[in-house]
Design a protein around this motif. Structure first.
Motif, PDB file in Angstrom:
ATOM      1  N   GLN A  92       0.737  -1.067  -0.037  1.00 58.21           N
ATOM      2  CA  GLN A  92       0.068  -0.126   0.107  1.00 58.21           C
ATOM      3  C   GLN A  92       0.823   1.066  -0.033  1.00 58.21           C
ATOM      4  O   GLN A  92       1.621   1.403   0.749  1.00 58.21           O
ATOM      5  CB  GLN A  92      -0.874  -0.019   1.274  1.00 58.21           C
ATOM      6  CG  GLN A  92      -2.023  -1.034   1.150  1.00 58.21           C
ATOM      7  CD  GLN A  92      -2.972  -1.088   2.267  1.00 58.21           C
ATOM      8  OE1 GLN A  92      -3.608  -0.099   2.250  1.00 58.21           O
ATOM      9  NE2 GLN A  92      -3.012  -2.055   3.278  1.00 58.21           N
ATOM     10  N   ALA A 140      -6.618  -7.950  -7.726  1.00 57.05           N
ATOM     11  CA  ALA A 140      -6.561  -6.713  -7.773  1.00 57.05           C
ATOM     12  C   ALA A 140      -6.025  -6.060  -9.338  1.00 57.05           C
ATOM     13  O   ALA A 140      -6.217  -5.026  -9.552  1.00 57.05           O
ATOM     14  CB  ALA A 140      -5.003  -6.445  -7.065  1.00 57.05           C
ATOM     15  N   LEU A 145      -6.139   0.445  -8.304  1.00 56.49           N
ATOM     16  CA  LEU A 145      -6.195   0.699  -6.751  1.00 56.49           C
ATOM     17  C   LEU A 145      -5.445   1.859  -6.299  1.00 56.49           C
ATOM     18  O   LEU A 145      -4.407   1.545  -6.282  1.00 56.49           O
ATOM     19  CB  LEU A 145      -6.011  -0.547  -5.819  1.00 56.49           C
ATOM     20  CG  LEU A 145      -6.827  -1.920  -6.221  1.00 56.49           C
ATOM     21  CD1 LEU A 145      -6.301  -3.110  -5.348  1.00 56.49           C
ATOM     22  CD2 LEU A 145      -8.204  -1.571  -5.942  1.00 56.49           C
ATOM     23  N   SER A 152      -1.464  -3.164  -8.468  1.00 53.47           N
ATOM     24  CA  SER A 152      -2.779  -3.568  -9.160  1.00 53.47           C
ATOM     25  C   SER A 152      -2.361  -3.293 -10.441  1.00 53.47           C
ATOM     26  O   SER A 152      -2.753  -4.246 -11.263  1.00 53.47           O
ATOM     27  CB  SER A 152      -3.910  -2.529  -8.814  1.00 53.47           C
ATOM     28  OG  SER A 152      -3.693  -1.159  -8.690  1.00 53.47           O
ATOM     29  N   TRP A 234     -17.465  -5.643  -9.265  1.00 49.23           N
ATOM     30  CA  TRP A 234     -16.510  -4.540  -9.550  1.00 49.23           C
ATOM     31  C   TRP A 234     -16.474  -4.115 -10.695  1.00 49.23           C
ATOM     32  O   TRP A 234     -16.417  -2.986 -11.404  1.00 49.23           O
ATOM     33  CB  TRP A 234     -15.088  -5.171  -9.020  1.00 49.23           C
ATOM     34  CG  TRP A 234     -14.688  -4.601  -7.591  1.00 49.23           C
ATOM     35  CD1 TRP A 234     -15.424  -4.220  -6.721  1.00 49.23           C
ATOM     36  CD2 TRP A 234     -13.529  -5.006  -7.176  1.00 49.23           C
ATOM     37  NE1 TRP A 234     -14.644  -4.238  -5.457  1.00 49.23           N
ATOM     38  CE2 TRP A 234     -13.490  -4.691  -5.825  1.00 49.23           C
ATOM     39  CE3 TRP A 234     -12.072  -5.736  -7.744  1.00 49.23           C
ATOM     40  CZ2 TRP A 234     -12.339  -4.630  -4.866  1.00 49.23           C
ATOM     41  CZ3 TRP A 234     -11.054  -5.537  -6.671  1.00 49.23           C
ATOM     42  CH2 TRP A 234     -11.144  -5.239  -5.571  1.00 49.23           C
ATOM     43  N   VAL A 247     -11.352   3.306  -2.098  1.00 49.84           N
ATOM     44  CA  VAL A 247     -11.353   2.334  -1.526  1.00 49.84           C
ATOM     45  C   VAL A 247      -9.949   1.932  -0.944  1.00 49.84           C
ATOM     46  O   VAL A 247      -8.860   2.498  -1.628  1.00 49.84           O
ATOM     47  CB  VAL A 247     -11.108   1.076  -2.907  1.00 49.84           C
ATOM     48  CG1 VAL A 247     -10.899  -0.435  -2.678  1.00 49.84           C
ATOM     49  CG2 VAL A 247     -12.610   1.447  -3.728  1.00 49.84           C
TER      50      VAL A 247
END
Length: 248
Positions: A92, A140, A145, A152, A234, A247
């Motif tokens: 992340q 992903a 993302l 992703s 999605w 998200v």
């Protein structure tokens, strides 16, 4: 050597997470397994302690000589019928730290293409072998993302690369190579340790599901049914709405 029905596999990225569990499950299913990754102590312990895991090689997929190391491991096995690629990293990274973004791309895109390409060339030059290349991508891949841009995007790259290889087998008239794109949901592995992702799956259960699907030579696998449903919805979200969703 006729490897048409030989159950011999190499698992790349076997030192942790899904790759570690898949190697053990393959061995339990009667496969002769070689494991590869960067941490020799883990690879050596797996080979010494697990029946069915018979060889290992230290391979860093980002290294220029990684393809040569893979070919050496194939030779050590006397040939293979399955190449399983589970070597990947991800973060992340809302700060867009350049080192993290570029290392993700180097491992998940360049490293994947380097090793999968070598496996493809091996099977292409051994038409007597009923060969399979199975690669971990991710759900992903479905949407970009914002919390993990490089990750992703790299998984989208992986899926498109595998789809391209499927078409390449048709272009070349290759009948002995099967391609499997494996798209797990969020799995409890070091990759997402400390995250708050929902619906986290048990790695051992995911590995058992993956091996069953690989042995059936499925072309695309989404693990599990909850994530198949999630991905379906999605895909229905328009881009103009998706990019406004927070998200994490």
């Amino acid at each position: 050597m006729d490897l048409g029905n030989n159950k011999s596999a190499i698992v790349m990225g076997a030192t942790s997470g899904i790759g570690y569990e898949v190697a053990k499950v393959l061995a339990q299913h009667g496969w002769r397994v070689a494991v590869a990754g960067r941490r020799e102590s883990i690879l050596a312990a797996m080979t010494a302690k697990t029946d069915g895991i018979v060889a290992y090689e230290v391979i860093d997929v980002t290294a220029p000589h990684a393809a040569e190391s893979l070919r050496r491991l194939i030779d050590k096995m006397g040939g293979i019928s399955l190449y399983f690629h589970s070597s990947g990293i991800g973060y992340q990274n809302t700060q867009l730290d350049a080192e993290r973004e570029l290392s993700t791309i180097s491992t998940n895109c360049l490293g994947m293409a380097r090793l999968v390409g070598e496996a493809f060339r091996y099977f292409e030059t051994h038409p007597e072998t009923d060969g399979q290349i199975a690669v971990i991508s991710s759900i992903a891949r479905t949407k970009g993302l914002g919390a993990a841009p490089a990750y992703s995007a790299s998984k989208r790259f992986t899926s498109h690369y595998l789809e391209s290889l499927c078409q390449l087998t048709a272009i070349k008239g290759i009948r002995n190579i099967h391609i499997t794109d494996i798209r797990p949901g969020f799995v409890k592995t070091p990759l997402i340790e400390g995250s708050r992702f929902p619906m986290q799956l048990d790695a051992a259960e995911v590995a058992a599901c993956i091996v069953r699907a690989v042995e059936r030579k499925r072309s695309v696998i989404t693990v599990n049914w909850l994530y198949r449903l999630l991905v379906f919805f999605w895909q229905l979200i328009p881009r103009c709405l998706w990019v406004r969703m927070k998200v994490r």
